[in-house]
Design a protein around this motif. Structure first.
Motif, PDB file in Angstrom:
ATOM      1  N   HIS A  73      10.760 -35.884  69.360  1.00  0.00           N
ATOM      2  CA  HIS A  73      11.196 -35.405  70.673  1.00  0.00           C
ATOM      3  C   HIS A  73      10.409 -34.189  71.149  1.00  0.00           C
ATOM      4  N   MET A 124       8.283 -40.989  71.908  1.00  0.00           N
ATOM      5  CA  MET A 124       9.548 -41.324  71.267  1.00  0.00           C
ATOM      6  C   MET A 124       9.576 -42.744  70.711  1.00  0.00           C
ATOM      7  N   ASN A 125       9.071 -43.710  71.466  1.00  0.00           N
ATOM      8  CA  ASN A 125       9.173 -45.104  71.038  1.00  0.00           C
ATOM      9  C   ASN A 125       8.128 -45.496  70.006  1.00  0.00           C
ATOM     10  N   SER A 171       4.574 -35.769  72.195  1.00  0.00           N
ATOM     11  CA  SER A 171       5.362 -36.660  71.337  1.00  0.00           C
ATOM     12  C   SER A 171       5.671 -37.955  72.080  1.00  0.00           C
ATOM     13  N   ASP A 194       7.424 -37.591  75.718  1.00  0.00           N
ATOM     14  CA  ASP A 194       8.575 -36.705  75.922  1.00  0.00           C
ATOM     15  C   ASP A 194       8.153 -35.249  75.871  1.00  0.00           C
ATOM     16  N   GLY A 203      11.599 -41.226  66.190  1.00  0.00           N
ATOM     17  CA  GLY A 203      12.165 -40.549  67.340  1.00  0.00           C
ATOM     18  C   GLY A 203      11.686 -39.131  67.537  1.00  0.00           C
ATOM     19  N   TRP A 223       6.793 -43.767  76.017  1.00  0.00           N
ATOM     20  CA  TRP A 223       7.900 -42.839  76.233  1.00  0.00           C
ATOM     21  C   TRP A 223       7.506 -41.426  75.810  1.00  0.00           C
ATOM     22  N   GLN A 253       7.364 -39.780  81.451  1.00  0.00           N
ATOM     23  CA  GLN A 253       7.926 -40.783  80.553  1.00  0.00           C
ATOM     24  C   GLN A 253       7.889 -42.168  81.180  1.00  0.00           C
ATOM     25  N   ASN A 278      11.484 -34.512  64.593  1.00  0.00           N
ATOM     26  CA  ASN A 278      11.796 -35.937  64.474  1.00  0.00           C
ATOM     27  C   ASN A 278      13.312 -36.114  64.560  1.00  0.00           C
ATOM     28  N   TYR A 279      13.765 -36.318  65.779  1.00  0.00           N
ATOM     29  CA  TYR A 279      15.192 -36.352  66.107  1.00  0.00           C
ATOM     30  C   TYR A 279      15.894 -37.573  65.529  1.00  0.00           C
ATOM     31  N   HIS A 316      15.794 -30.605  67.012  1.00  0.00           N
ATOM     32  CA  HIS A 316      15.327 -30.855  68.380  1.00  0.00           C
ATOM     33  C   HIS A 316      14.494 -29.700  68.912  1.00  0.00           C
ATOM     34  N   HIS A 335       6.845 -43.393  67.740  1.00  0.00           N
ATOM     35  CA  HIS A 335       6.961 -42.539  66.554  1.00  0.00           C
ATOM     36  C   HIS A 335       5.593 -41.932  66.225  1.00  0.00           C
TER      37      HIS A 335
END
Length: 349
Positions: free
Chosen positions: A61, A35-36, A33, A334, A59, A332, A308, A76-77, A110, A38
């Protein structure tokens, strides 16, 4: 086993990521995944080749893969000020998004783990202070297990799927839940800001990292008694126990290390100082490659760790205690999960 510290030159990670010509390379697929961005990156575990970059919700995670390896889920946090409430379902063999599950009324999904049978997945809802049992076919919430804790972030599920544990960050507790819902929740007191958590396949030991105390507590999962305290971390961010129950792997973004321990005796087997070249200016831990997400292959031979701070995922040979390959990810990176199922390069419709 004597302690072994492995310091790898930066040139190792600058080398070609291809491993196809090497005997014993880890077959299968990685799902990471970003994060930045998507997105989720689908990677050939043996060669480091990126098969696809797929859209997710905002987002993304954590990542979980079904027991049969055919399905991957991305939680998708959400982003700051905008909680997420969806899970992206990925068909691993096709390297394609299959559908999106909407968790109506439950925000900040999460940590996740598939129950036996691969129909239900356990997923934390931070805002809901609960573990949801979600039907991956249609997103229906089959059951809700209250954690009685705030910030229930990561979870760990026994191999039998009968008990689940959540790390409750602000409360410094772990919730021990009976998946059947017959028993009331037990709260176990642990170190401050617990986040990384793993349970041995037999459900006997619970490993819990404390971000504030820089320790890993090993608990008797039945009684909650402390069996051991492992020290010397900067931040034991994520923990994974191998399927053969022999090895526990801990990522530490503050120290830029990955450490492995014998799960039975809790003695350190090795520590890897991840090279800090090609760092991002936006790294969460300035000056660190920030090793974060951890997954282990089904044969317990390989660990996969996202960096990351470098937009990469590395492959670690657990027998040698060494990084042997890397692959590019999105921004990013994760969560990471491993599937033994390969991506089919040629699809027959």
């Amino acid at each position: 086993m004597p302690r072994l510290r492995v310091l790898l030159a930066a040139s190792l990670l600058a080398a070609t990521p291809l491993l196809a010509q090497r005997p014993g390379a880890p077959a299968g697929t990685l799902v990471v995944s970003n994060m930045n961005d998507h997105t989720a990156t689908i990677i050939d575990a043996a060669t480091g080749r990126v098969h696809a970059t797929l859209p997710t919700g905002e987002g993304p995670h954590e990542v979980a893969v079904s027991h049969d390896g055919r399905t991957a889920l991305v939680s998708n946090y959400g982003v700051r000020g905008k909680p997420g409430s969806t899970i992206t379902v990925i068909d691993v063999a096709r390297a394609a998004v299959a559908r999106t599950l909407t968790l109506a009324g439950f925000e900040r999904p999460h940590g996740m783990a598939f129950l036996p049978g691969d129909t239900l997945v356990a997923v934390t809802s931070e805002v809901g202070r609960a573990v949801l049992l979600v039907d991956v076919r249609d997103g229906r919430v089959a059951d809700t297990l209250a954690t009685n804790g705030r910030g229930s972030h990561m979870l760990a599920l026994t191999a039998r799927g009968d008990r689940v544990f959540t790390a409750n960050i602000p409360d410094a507790t772990v919730s021990a839940l009976d998946v059947s819902g017959r028993d009331s929740v037990r709260l176990l007191k642990v170190g401050r800001a617990p986040e990384g958590i793993a349970v041995t396949p037999d459900g006997a030991q619970l490993w819990v990292g404390s971000n504030r105390d820089s320790t890993v507590l090993v608990l008797d999962a039945r009684t909650g008694a402390t069996l051991d305290t492992l020290r010397g971390f900067g931040m034991p961010y994520r923990i994974a126990v191998s399927p053969d129950a022999r090895t526990a792997v801990v990522s530490d973004p503050v120290k830029g290390e990955v450490r492995a321990f014998g799960a039975a005796d809790r003695r350190q087997r090795f520590a890897i100082a991840v090279p800090a070249d090609s760092l991002l200016p936006t790294a969460e831990v300035p000056g660190s490659p920030s090793p974060e997400g951890v997954a282990i292959s089904r044969d317990s031979r390989w660990a996969f760790v996202t960096l990351q701070g470098r937009n990469r995922v590395v492959t670690i040979d657990l027998a040698r205690g060494a990084i042997v390959a890397w692959a590019p990810t999105g921004t990013w990176s994760d969560g990471v999960a491993y599937s033994p199922v390969p991506v089919n390069a040629v699809r027959k419709e």
